[in-house]
Design a protein around this motif. Structure first.
Motif, PDB file in Angstrom:
ATOM      1  N   SER A 153       0.897  -1.190   0.143  1.00 22.18           N
ATOM      2  CA  SER A 153      -0.056   0.074   0.060  1.00 22.18           C
ATOM      3  C   SER A 153       0.807   1.460   0.109  1.00 22.18           C
ATOM      4  CB  SER A 153      -0.862  -0.149   1.082  1.00 22.18           C
ATOM      5  OG  SER A 153      -0.215  -0.113   2.473  1.00 22.18           O
ATOM      6  N   LYS A 154       0.271   2.308  -0.642  1.00 22.79           N
ATOM      7  CA  LYS A 154       1.068   3.607  -0.606  1.00 22.79           C
ATOM      8  C   LYS A 154       1.183   4.096   0.513  1.00 22.79           C
ATOM      9  CE  LYS A 154       1.072   4.502  -5.649  1.00 22.79           C
ATOM     10  NZ  LYS A 154       0.083   5.260  -6.516  1.00 22.79           N
ATOM     11  N   LEU A 155       2.141   4.961   1.008  1.00 25.15           N
ATOM     12  CA  LEU A 155       2.007   5.655   2.145  1.00 25.15           C
ATOM     13  C   LEU A 155       1.287   7.031   2.016  1.00 25.15           C
ATOM     14  CD1 LEU A 155       2.751   6.114   5.154  1.00 25.15           C
ATOM     15  CD2 LEU A 155       4.949   7.432   4.114  1.00 25.15           C
ATOM     16  N   LEU A 156       0.195   7.191   2.598  1.00 19.60           N
ATOM     17  CA  LEU A 156      -0.459   8.421   2.656  1.00 19.60           C
ATOM     18  C   LEU A 156      -0.921   9.081   3.984  1.00 19.60           C
ATOM     19  CD1 LEU A 156      -3.492   7.190   0.263  1.00 19.60           C
ATOM     20  CD2 LEU A 156      -1.657   8.893  -0.248  1.00 19.60           C
ATOM     21  N   ILE A 157       0.224  10.062   4.201  1.00 17.72           N
ATOM     22  CA  ILE A 157       0.339  10.692   5.550  1.00 17.72           C
ATOM     23  C   ILE A 157      -1.000  11.777   5.436  1.00 17.72           C
ATOM     24  CG2 ILE A 157       1.382  12.434   6.938  1.00 17.72           C
ATOM     25  CD1 ILE A 157       4.037  11.214   5.735  1.00 17.72           C
ATOM     26  N   ASP A 158      -1.953  11.267   6.560  1.00 16.12           N
ATOM     27  CA  ASP A 158      -3.084  12.203   6.765  1.00 16.12           C
ATOM     28  C   ASP A 158      -2.558  13.312   7.681  1.00 16.12           C
ATOM     29  OD1 ASP A 158      -5.389  13.256   7.853  1.00 16.12           O
ATOM     30  OD2 ASP A 158      -6.545  11.218   7.841  1.00 16.12           O
ATOM     31  N   LYS A 159      -2.411  14.299   6.929  1.00 14.16           N
ATOM     32  CA  LYS A 159      -2.016  15.543   7.711  1.00 14.16           C
ATOM     33  C   LYS A 159      -2.740  16.276   8.701  1.00 14.16           C
ATOM     34  CE  LYS A 159       1.845  16.867   4.530  1.00 14.16           C
ATOM     35  NZ  LYS A 159       1.886  17.191   3.410  1.00 14.16           N
ATOM     36  N   ASP A 160      -4.107  16.280   8.215  1.00 15.39           N
ATOM     37  CA  ASP A 160      -5.125  16.791   9.007  1.00 15.39           C
ATOM     38  C   ASP A 160      -5.193  15.989  10.412  1.00 15.39           C
ATOM     39  OD1 ASP A 160      -5.647  18.706   7.478  1.00 15.39           O
ATOM     40  OD2 ASP A 160      -7.500  17.658   6.638  1.00 15.39           O
ATOM     41  N   PHE A 161      -4.998  14.529  10.351  1.00 14.97           N
ATOM     42  CA  PHE A 161      -5.330  13.743  11.438  1.00 14.97           C
ATOM     43  C   PHE A 161      -4.131  14.261  12.439  1.00 14.97           C
ATOM     44  CE2 PHE A 161      -4.218   9.856  13.734  1.00 14.97           C
ATOM     45  CZ  PHE A 161      -5.444   9.837  14.483  1.00 14.97           C
ATOM     46  N   LYS A 162      -2.984  14.383  11.931  1.00 14.02           N
ATOM     47  CA  LYS A 162      -1.928  14.516  12.908  1.00 14.02           C
ATOM     48  C   LYS A 162      -1.874  15.925  13.459  1.00 14.02           C
ATOM     49  CE  LYS A 162       2.488  13.916  11.329  1.00 14.02           C
ATOM     50  NZ  LYS A 162       3.913  14.036  10.912  1.00 14.02           N
ATOM     51  N   ARG A 163      -2.394  16.918  12.561  1.00 13.89           N
ATOM     52  CA  ARG A 163      -2.758  18.100  13.151  1.00 13.89           C
ATOM     53  C   ARG A 163      -3.681  18.052  14.467  1.00 13.89           C
ATOM     54  NH1 ARG A 163      -4.650  21.142   9.074  1.00 13.89           N
ATOM     55  NH2 ARG A 163      -2.536  20.684   7.794  1.00 13.89           N
ATOM     56  N   ARG A 164      -4.817  17.455  14.064  1.00 14.55           N
ATOM     57  CA  ARG A 164      -5.630  17.233  15.194  1.00 14.55           C
ATOM     58  C   ARG A 164      -4.961  16.631  16.607  1.00 14.55           C
ATOM     59  NH1 ARG A 164     -11.221  14.420  15.046  1.00 14.55           N
ATOM     60  NH2 ARG A 164     -12.165  15.502  16.619  1.00 14.55           N
ATOM     61  N   ILE A 165      -4.212  15.721  16.282  1.00 10.30           N
ATOM     62  CA  ILE A 165      -3.717  14.933  17.509  1.00 10.30           C
ATOM     63  C   ILE A 165      -2.569  15.964  18.112  1.00 10.30           C
ATOM     64  CG2 ILE A 165      -1.813  13.193  18.028  1.00 10.30           C
ATOM     65  CD1 ILE A 165      -4.460  11.801  17.508  1.00 10.30           C
ATOM     66  N   GLU A 166      -1.935  16.869  17.613  1.00 10.53           N
ATOM     67  CA  GLU A 166      -0.996  17.762  18.064  1.00 10.53           C
ATOM     68  C   GLU A 166      -1.654  18.733  18.814  1.00 10.53           C
ATOM     69  OE1 GLU A 166       1.793  18.772  14.976  1.00 10.53           O
ATOM     70  OE2 GLU A 166       3.021  17.323  15.569  1.00 10.53           O
ATOM     71  N   GLU A 167      -3.054  19.163  18.200  1.00 11.97           N
ATOM     72  CA  GLU A 167      -3.731  20.107  18.903  1.00 11.97           C
ATOM     73  C   GLU A 167      -4.474  20.046  20.081  1.00 11.97           C
ATOM     74  OE1 GLU A 167      -5.309  22.638  14.856  1.00 11.97           O
ATOM     75  OE2 GLU A 167      -6.682  21.629  16.040  1.00 11.97           O
ATOM     76  N   ILE A 168      -4.911  18.775  20.037  1.00 14.41           N
ATOM     77  CA  ILE A 168      -5.718  18.195  21.295  1.00 14.41           C
ATOM     78  C   ILE A 168      -4.687  18.052  22.289  1.00 14.41           C
ATOM     79  CG2 ILE A 168      -7.240  16.687  22.331  1.00 14.41           C
ATOM     80  CD1 ILE A 168      -8.449  16.141  19.467  1.00 14.41           C
ATOM     81  N   SER A 169      -3.726  17.403  21.920  1.00 10.63           N
ATOM     82  CA  SER A 169      -2.378  16.985  22.942  1.00 10.63           C
ATOM     83  C   SER A 169      -1.595  18.037  23.416  1.00 10.63           C
ATOM     84  CB  SER A 169      -1.867  15.879  22.596  1.00 10.63           C
ATOM     85  OG  SER A 169      -0.873  16.231  21.382  1.00 10.63           O
ATOM     86  N   ASP A 170      -1.315  19.065  22.576  1.00 11.45           N
ATOM     87  CA  ASP A 170      -0.374  20.154  22.524  1.00 11.45           C
ATOM     88  C   ASP A 170       1.048  19.612  22.609  1.00 11.45           C
ATOM     89  OD1 ASP A 170       0.344  22.736  22.827  1.00 11.45           O
ATOM     90  OD2 ASP A 170       0.356  22.454  25.133  1.00 11.45           O
ATOM     91  N   GLN A 171       1.273  18.378  21.746  1.00 10.46           N
ATOM     92  CA  GLN A 171       2.483  17.790  21.650  1.00 10.46           C
ATOM     93  C   GLN A 171       3.136  17.822  20.120  1.00 10.46           C
ATOM     94  OE1 GLN A 171       3.973  16.463  24.635  1.00 10.46           O
ATOM     95  NE2 GLN A 171       2.377  17.854  25.288  1.00 10.46           N
ATOM     96  N   LYS A 172       4.329  17.916  19.948  1.00 13.27           N
ATOM     97  CA  LYS A 172       4.807  18.024  18.744  1.00 13.27           C
ATOM     98  C   LYS A 172       5.336  16.335  18.312  1.00 13.27           C
ATOM     99  CE  LYS A 172       8.154  20.580  16.816  1.00 13.27           C
ATOM    100  NZ  LYS A 172       9.424  21.355  17.073  1.00 13.27           N
ATOM    101  N   LEU A 173       4.676  15.861  17.455  1.00  7.47           N
ATOM    102  CA  LEU A 173       5.091  14.481  17.164  1.00  7.47           C
ATOM    103  C   LEU A 173       6.405  14.212  16.525  1.00  7.47           C
ATOM    104  CD1 LEU A 173       1.584  13.294  15.463  1.00  7.47           C
ATOM    105  CD2 LEU A 173       2.520  12.604  17.724  1.00  7.47           C
ATOM    106  N   SER A 174       6.864  15.419  16.028  1.00  3.45           N
ATOM    107  CA  SER A 174       8.401  15.185  15.534  1.00  3.45           C
ATOM    108  C   SER A 174       9.440  15.128  16.413  1.00  3.45           C
ATOM    109  CB  SER A 174       8.671  16.156  14.587  1.00  3.45           C
ATOM    110  OG  SER A 174       8.667  17.718  15.177  1.00  3.45           O
ATOM    111  N   ASP A 175       8.948  15.395  17.762  1.00  3.09           N
ATOM    112  CA  ASP A 175       9.918  15.527  18.894  1.00  3.09           C
ATOM    113  C   ASP A 175      10.106  13.866  18.975  1.00  3.09           C
ATOM    114  OD1 ASP A 175       9.979  18.119  19.541  1.00  3.09           O
ATOM    115  OD2 ASP A 175       8.635  18.059  21.101  1.00  3.09           O
ATOM    116  N   CYS A 176       9.369  13.042  18.945  1.00  2.00           N
ATOM    117  CA  CYS A 176       9.477  11.357  19.261  1.00  2.00           C
ATOM    118  C   CYS A 176      10.772  11.016  18.541  1.00  2.00           C
ATOM    119  CB  CYS A 176       8.309  10.555  19.054  1.00  2.00           C
ATOM    120  SG  CYS A 176       8.761   8.876  19.471  1.00  2.00           S
ATOM    121  N   TYR A 177      11.824  10.441  18.866  1.00  2.00           N
ATOM    122  CA  TYR A 177      12.782   9.823  17.946  1.00  2.00           C
ATOM    123  C   TYR A 177      12.542   8.400  18.154  1.00  2.00           C
ATOM    124  CZ  TYR A 177      16.444   9.772  21.692  1.00  2.00           C
ATOM    125  OH  TYR A 177      17.184   9.683  23.021  1.00  2.00           O
TER     126      TYR A 177
END
Lengths: 287, 1104, 131
Positions: free
Chosen positions: C2-26
């Motif tokens: 399957s092709k990788l389709l990054i759901d950016k809206d979903f990412k943004r929603r998670i980041e908004e509700i949690s107030d966390q930056k997903l890119s911080d996780c290594y």
């Protein structure tokens, strides 16, 4: 001297022993617990969704009520303590939210209330406690179970070091018992997963009790009514799931303090313990 | 007007993308004085520089402005180009339109306009620039290398091999650094010792290297070519010229402490050589000052010393050491109030050591010197044979004085024999000490009352000096009605009678009044004479001056104590029958600091009594001394604090006669002080007052010390205390040794001086002082190395709590053939060979939230090496490595990693969350992110790959050298790419891990790089300094010296004759502080005079 | 594949509700290592975060991990990158609950347990698992 007191729902129901024994302790050291008039539930568990301002309303109203007393409020239940303290921290960090909530509520809160756990109060009043101790708990080997809510997040709670706290052990030493360190004292008991995933809670609680026993404790002491439930009430199931598991009595910190202060047995609330504490207390001549 | 050329650089697209360079060239050509303007893609390139050369020639330019990057990067390039074109190099300036403009703007229009202003302002500057010549200064052809690890060693050897004299300064006693601690090195598995020791020896033997170990940089002034260096060579307390490294001292030293070289896995002695291959191969003594016990003892007894000797089983030596400072070892072992114990640092862990009881033990164990040489020096008289008088006599006799002690009583010993009852201090015990004192030739004359039998003046004429120590025997009265009734006794009189064996009978009920030691003694004696005894004391237990342990014994023996009670009247017809008392309460503190007792009105009550013993204090009897002796209002003698000399020359005094009733040990101290003063006065020497550093253990050490209770003194059971048998029974050998072992060795070296006795070359010098050395050097290499990140901060990994969790460096020692286990892998807790070891990488590194943000670079490789060496040593061993990423960028590194995985190391990708102990097993809580599983590993041992941090002591070097550090406190290089070994200060170079985490090959390469840079300076005869320094217009200078105060480089000084400030041009860095501060405008920086600044500001602001 | 389709809206929603930056996780996995309940999860914490980082909305919403998080905050305390993982888990629960998808139905809870358990256990569970 009197100190404003917020018991929270559970202390009037399932955690009555914590309430009664704590009252007995404070009266033994000559301090009046002044229960807040008209208090309500803190909301149980602090919301972790940054956009959920609704759930801050209950803590804010409690803090505002408490503030009318004398700037400090004593909260013995770990969940209430954590919720109120985190809400307090957040309202101080996020002035915008504080303003919005203040605008919409009858109460007005400025963020300056101090939320105090009895263990913190005892830490500040060591000499007083020491001078009132009547019974020698010397040989009672106590494992101090902190759980999550008194420690984390460290920056917001500022209760003690989150990885190797000592306040509870110091308290136990202060009243003459022997504190026994066990590494899992800071890990989770399973908390409210007991409602939805009882197996997970059972395993978590079992693991830490076994760790405490491995270090030679006679009993485990805690401050949280939920931890207390998981550690105490689930032991029967633990014994079924893990043959060879030996049951171990669980106390509220206030119960062992009350014993040390010579409080009458009827005010200790021991009869509600699922795992009987009487044998061990008799063994050390504490009843 | 000067003909100025402007050259604008595109810097590829760095500038040209945001600044319209062509428009800029067009526009600047219109500016007054600018006769030429052009642009180039890279002005710094050869074609770019040729443009400058040609324009200077063709356009007859007088000055040049290059608008490009920053002067830091290319000023030199363009000034050189200008010089090649025939201009004075200082007629070329740079306008920074990259860093200050293109890089910080997006809008091309705005950026172009700003760039134009920047260039215009530089045109204004260059218009007023003057041709200058560099300042030339002679170069000191010597180098300084700071740090004796592999980096410092390599740099020093490289510089020295080029024929330049090099001084290598190392903080610790040996060079070698961390590398000498390693077992083998990756990826070739060379033995670290084998490749390192030859280099260390080469350093020591090199005729161009001066090696200063155990030395620290104190101060460095000056600048490139001429630094002045001040070095403190710390005292090793061993004369290194004489020390031959034989190690005899190591065997006899009784004090052990943590071995730094073995990372705490082994211990070493207080006198030590860091490791057997140390260079130089010399011994050093760890000495932190004086232990608190030793400082607390009024007589300065070396307590830590004799305790250490007890630990070592050297009882005779212990007693000798004790008696060096106090002849009353036997007495003080029993009845001293031991202020040393209150200060004992062990009290912070559990309880203080039983110091006094240990002293008693050595007396009971020790043998006595039988024959001493009889003194034949000058004659001294001592009046009074108590502890003060006899001590004075003892110390004088030891210095060859003939001393006669006059005693009024029939027995020698003063209050020891008259006042203290036998059950506390048996007479034989006193005799031990007195016999010992007498064996030095001290003569005693009893029954001679000075003032009656012989006058003080006679003594003064017949003897060279007199010491008065007649005690305090006059008993204070209660001054209440009935005090003179029969049956009312006074304490000392009572005790004296009993002690001298006179018959004393008491009635059934005896009341003792007072709260001092004498009162308690009297009560216990009365009890033994068969009476029921009550002590009345007017304050509470807390204020009671008697030793608390004596009070406890009294109570144990059935003596009642009534606190807050005072007698008001004694009733009786011919004999005492009743005593009336008042209850007291405590008021405000009085001048003694104790709360003043106040009578409670109407609280009178009566007690029937047969005898009252008044024991409320004594004062000296000194009426036999004439008026020339000055006295205090309390009836004690006034003496000089330092010497003990009275107001009559040649007559000294000490003990209770000076202090009022006080302790034995203070009397001993007073006698000793007077003896020293008498000797000093006779020999005409000055006594230096000594200040001692109080040495206390670090808080961590106190925390780590395991609790062990203080030894209890065995005592007679109370039912056996009928007669006058001694109550305390003394320690047996096992108890004493165990108790002595509790000592924390506060000062480390205890100065027992056992080492002195065995050192054949007589190299030990316990009072050797630090040396300060000054020298000049032309260049400096800083190679201060690294420390490991403190593993105890990683609390969740259990270091410090779980013995078998060790650091990577500790594991190196466990692998090393020269380590504490001789290369066999054994875990610290029980010495067992671990069958499984978990290695945790990134312990502290790559954790920006809680620990170090950076990658420590070497841990992946050394962990791989650890796993492999462990596998080699323990064939069935199972190494498990938790990692986040494995970073193997280095020659042969990936191949090495492959070899490690081939040989059976298990790599698990995941950061460990917690290490803890459960039922005796070590549990590692980890995850394998690749399989998405949580993993719990049971293991025998854990090795933490702790990160690297700059060495703690490099902070001082940074401060002293005024060089820069980065955010992580590693030393900053001048340019991250092009000047990796230069510091930001000219003439100071960087080498090794002090600059950032790196492995050995990189360290060595950098060290050689730094060396060659240093050599580059040192081979020059003269060094050229920028002439853009600040001068002084002497006509304008008023000599106010404000500029002297603000100059951070001490480059300015006031010429007091001419009253103008002069500049030391070699020191001036052209910072401009002086010109800003100068109120008259006399301080002007060359080519940046006030006029230039003004013109630049005006043009930059486009003001009119 | 399957092709990788990054759901950016979903990412943004998670980041908004949690107030966390997903890119911080290594993706060091330390949250999983210390989680007392990781064993019970189909996808442990670090994998849920990985799904979030890749915007794999369905994988995130289907995983059981967030429902087993007791917000004990051990992961938050030890995370080397300062990610407040429980907030990310709360964001997932919030998205479910706001869409009226609860984990439990109060009426289905065992009556005996209801009487025995302390109120704060029930209140906490309701606030985390019901809408």
């Amino acid at each position: 001297m009197r100190i404003p007191y917020y018991p929270g729902c559970t202390l009037y129901t399932k955690a009555k022993p914590l309430n009664t024994s704590l009252h007995a302790c404070f009266s033994a050291i000559g301090i009046e617990l002044a229960e807040l008039p008209h208090w309500y539930c803190c909301g149980t568990t602090f919301t972790l969704a940054r956009d959920n301002r609704m759930s801050l309303i209950a803590p804010l109203r409690i803090l505002a009520k408490a503030q009318q007393e004398n700037g400090k409020v004593l909260v013995p239940c770990s969940i209430c303590y954590n919720t109120l303290k985190r809400a307090n921290y957040m309202l101080n960090e996020d002035i915008e939210t504080l303003d919005i909530l203040n605008e919409h509520l009858e109460e007005s809160y400025d963020g300056n209330e101090i939320v105090l756990h009895p263990l913190e109060f005892f830490r500040e009043n060591e000499e007083l406690i020491k001078s009132k101790v009547k019974k020698n708990l010397k040989d009672l080997k106590v494992g101090c179970y902190y759980g999550c809510l008194l420690l984390r997040p460290q920056q917001e709670i500022q209760f003690d070091d989150a990885e190797s706290p000592t306040i509870f052990e110091n308290f136990v030493s202060l009243i003459g018992a022997t504190p026994i360190d066990f590494p899992l004292k800071v890990e989770c008991c399973g908390s409210y997963l007991v409602v939805t995933s009882p197996d997970a809670a059972l395993e978590a609680s079992y693991k830490l009790l076994r760790n405490a026993q491995g270090n030679g404790v006679d009993a485990v002491v805690t401050s949280c009514p939920l931890c207390y439930y998981n550690l105490d009430a689930l032991q029967e199931k633990m014994a079924k799931a893990h043959p060879g598991f030996k049951q171990i009595p669980i106390f509220y910190f206030s119960q062992i303090l009350a014993i040390a202060l010579g409080v009458e047995e009827k005010n200790l609330g021991l009869e509600q313990n699922k795992v009987s504490p009487y044998e061990i207390l008799k063994e050390y001549n504490l009843l | 007007m000067k003909r100025i050329g402007v050259f604008i650089c595109h810097c590829g697209i760095n500038i040209a993308k945001t600044v319209d360079v062509e428009a800029l060239a067009k526009e600047i050509k219109k500016y007054p004085g600018v006769v030429h303007a052009e642009t180039n893609k890279y002005m710094c390139s050869d074609p770019g520089q040729i443009l400058i050369l040609e324009a200077i020639k063709n356009q007859k330019l007088d000055a040049v402005v290059v608008a490009a990057c920053s002067p830091t990067l290319h000023e030199n390039t363009f000034r050189n180009a200008s010089a090649r074109g025939g201009l004075n190099r200082y007629m070329c300036e740079m306008a920074t339109i990259r860093e200050h403009c293109s890089w910080v703007h997006d809008d091309k229009d705005i950026a172009t306009k700003k760039a134009l202003r920047i260039i215009k302002s530089m045109v204004e500057k260059v218009r007023y620039d003057e041709p200058l010549d560099p300042i030339l200064v002679d170069v000191t052809k010597k180098a300084l290398v700071i740090g004796g690890g592999i980096a410092g060693i390599q740099s020093a050897l490289d510089i020295a091999n080029s024929g330049i004299e090099t001084i290598l300064v190392e903080k610790s006693p040996s060079i070698g650094g961390h590398m000498i601690q390693l077992s083998e090195t990756f990826p070739t598995l060379d033995c670290s010792q084998c490749i390192m020791t030859p280099k260390m020896v080469e350093v020591a033997q090199h005729d161009k290297i001066k090696l200063l170990t155990y030395s620290e940089i104190e101060e460095i002034t000056g600048s490139i070519g001429n630094f002045n260096v001040k070095v403190r060579q710390k005292s090793p307390f061993v004369d290194w010229v004489k020390c031959n490294g034989c190690g005899e001292c190591d065997y006899v030293c009784p004090v052990t402490t943590d071995n730094e070289f073995e990372c705490g896995l082994a211990s070493r002695k207080a006198i030590y050589r860091p490791f057997p291959q140390a260079v130089p191969n010399k011994f050093t003594i760890s000495k932190l000052g004086h232990a608190p016990c030793r400082i607390a003892c009024p007589a300065g007894v070396n307590v830590q010393g004799y305790i250490a000797l007890i630990s070592a089983g050297k009882y005779k030596e212990a007693l000798e050491l004790e008696r060096e400072a106090n002849p009353f070892a036997s007495v003080c072992g029993r009845v001293c109030n031991h202020p040393c114990e209150s200060e004992c640092a062990r009290g912070e862990v559990d309880q203080p050591l039983a110091i006094a009881s240990l002293k008693r033990f050595i007396v009971e164990k020790g043998s006595y010197p039988t024959e001493q040489k009889k003194p034949n020096g000058e004659k001294i008289a001592v009046v009074g044979s108590g502890p003060g008088g006899l001590s004075c006599a003892y110390f004088l006799a030891k210095k060859n004085y003939r001393v006669t002690v006059f005693e009024a009583e029939k027995v020698v010993g003063g209050m020891l024999v008259l006042g203290i009852p036998e059950f506390r201090l048996p007479r034989d015990a006193i005799k031990d000490d007195i016999d010992y004192i007498k064996s030095f030739g001290v003569e005693t004359k009893t029954g001679v009352k000075v003032g009656e039998t012989i006058s003080i003046n006679e003594l003064k004429t017949k003897y060279r000096a007199v010491f008065i120590s007649t005690g305090a025997y006059e008993e204070m009265k209660l001054n209440v009605e009935g005090e003179n009734l029969a049956g009312v006794l006074h304490c000392i009189g009572f005790l004296k009678k009993v002690n001298l064996g006179d018959k004393v009978t008491l009635g059934k009920n005896v009341v003792v009044i007072g709260g001092g030691n004498a009162a308690v003694d009297a009560a216990r004696v009365a009890k033994r004479l068969g009476s029921d005894v009550t002590i009345l004391y007017r304050r509470s237990r807390k204020e009671m001056p008697a030793n608390s342990w004596e009070v406890e014994e009294a109570e144990r023996e059935g003596i009642k104590i009534e606190f807050l009670v005072t007698p008001s009247k004694i009733f009786g017809t011919d004999k005492v029958q009743e005593i009336e008392c008042l209850r007291m309460e405590l008021g405000e503190p009085d001048e003694s600091g104790r709360r003043r007792p106040i009578p409670v009105r109407g609280s009178e009550f009566k007690i029937p009594v047969d005898n009252v013993i008044v024991a409320i204090s004594q004062k000296p009897i000194i009426d036999w001394l004439g008026n020339e002796f000055e006295k205090t209002k309390w009836g004690t003698l006034i003496v000089d604090d330092d010497t003990g000399e009275t107001t009559v020359k040649g007559v000294y005094a000490g003990g209770d006669v000076v202090s009022g009733p006080d302790t034995i040990i203070k009397a001993v101290a007073a006698g000793k002080k007077a003896a020293e003063a008498i000797n000093a006065s006779i020999k005409g020497i000055k006594i230096a007052r000594k200040e001692y550093n109080k040495a206390t253990p670090e808080p961590e050490k106190l925390q780590q010390t395991k609790k062990a209770p203080r030894a209890e003194m065995p005592k007679l059971t109370t039912d056996k205390r009928k007669g006058f048998d001694e109550v305390e029974l003394g320690f047996d050998e096992e108890t004493a040794k165990k108790e002595a072992d509790r000592c924390l060795d506060c000062a480390i070296c205890c100065e027992c001086k056992q080492c002195e006795t065995v050192c054949e070359p007589e190299a030990i010098v316990h009072d050797l002082e630090d040396k300060i050395l000054n020298f000049d050097v032309g260049a400096i290499v800083v190679a201060t190395g690294f420390d490991l990140y403190d593993p105890e901060r990683l609390k969740e990994y259990g270091y410090g709590r779980i013995q078998d969790v060790v650091t990577s460096l500790q594991f190196e020692r466990l692998l090393s053939a020269s380590g504490p286990t001789v290369g066999e892998v054994q875990r610290p807790s029980d010495g067992k060979v671990p069958k499984r070891i978990v290695f945790i990488q990134c312990a502290g590194s790559r954790d920006k939230e809680n620990h170090l943000e950076y990658c420590s670079k070497i841990c992946c490789m050394y962990t791989a090496k650890h796993a492999l060496l462990y596998k080699h040593r323990v064939h069935d061993g199972e190494p498990i490595i938790f990692y986040i990423d494995v970073r193997t960028s280095g020659k042969g590194y990936e191949e090495f990693y492959n070899r490690v995985t081939d040989e059976g190391a298990t790599y698990i990708r995941g950061k460990v969350s917690k290490v803890y102990q459960d039922n005796g097993k070590i549990i590692v809580l980890g995850a394998d992110t690749l399989s998405g599983k949580q993993v719990e590993v049971e293991t025998d041992m854990v090795v933490l790959a702790t990160g690297m941090i700059p060495r703690k002591s490099s902070e001082d070097v940074v401060r002293i050298l005024k060089i820069q550090c980065d955010a992580n406190a590693f030393l900053s290089e001048a340019h991250p790419k092009l000047k990796p070994v230069e510091s930001q200060t000219a003439g100071i170079f960087l080498a090794g891990a002090a600059q950032g985490p790196k492995d050995i090959p990189e360290v060595v390469a950098q060290a050689s790089g730094a060396a060659s840079k240093a050599i580059g300076i040192l081979v020059q005869e003269k060094i050229a300094f920028e002439p853009t320094v600040a001068g002084v217009d002497e006509d304008l200078c008023s000599g106010c010296s404000i500029c002297v105060a603000v100059c951070p480089y001490s480059a300015r000084e006031l010429d007091k004759e001419e009253m103008v400030v002069k500049v030391v041009e070699a020191l001036c860095q052209g910072c401009g502080s002086c010109s800003a501060a100068c109120p008259s405008g006399a301080a002007q920086q060359r080519n940046l005079i006030d006029l230039q600044i003004e013109k630049m500001v005006v043009s930059a602001l486009e003001a009119k | 594949m399957s092709k990788l389709l990054i759901d950016k809206d979903f990412k943004r929603r998670i980041e908004e509700i949690s107030d966390q930056k997903l890119s911080d996780c290594y993706q060091c996995g330390r949250c999983t290592a210390g989680c007392p309940f990781a064993n019970f999860m189909d996808a442990p914490p670090n994998q849920v975060i990985r799904f979030m980082q890749l915007g794999l909305k369905d994988d995130v919403l289907d995983s059981q991990g967030p429902w087993l998080c007791a917000a004990c905050l051990v992961c938050q305390t030890r995370c080397p990158r300062g990610v407040d993982i429980p907030r990310l888990m709360e964001a997932v629960r919030a998205i479910h609950l706001r869409a009226k998808e609860g984990l439990i139905d109060v009426s289905e809870i065992d009556k005996e347990f209801l009487l025995d358990a302390p109120p704060l256990a029930l209140m906490s569970a309701f606030s985390k698992y019901t809408y």
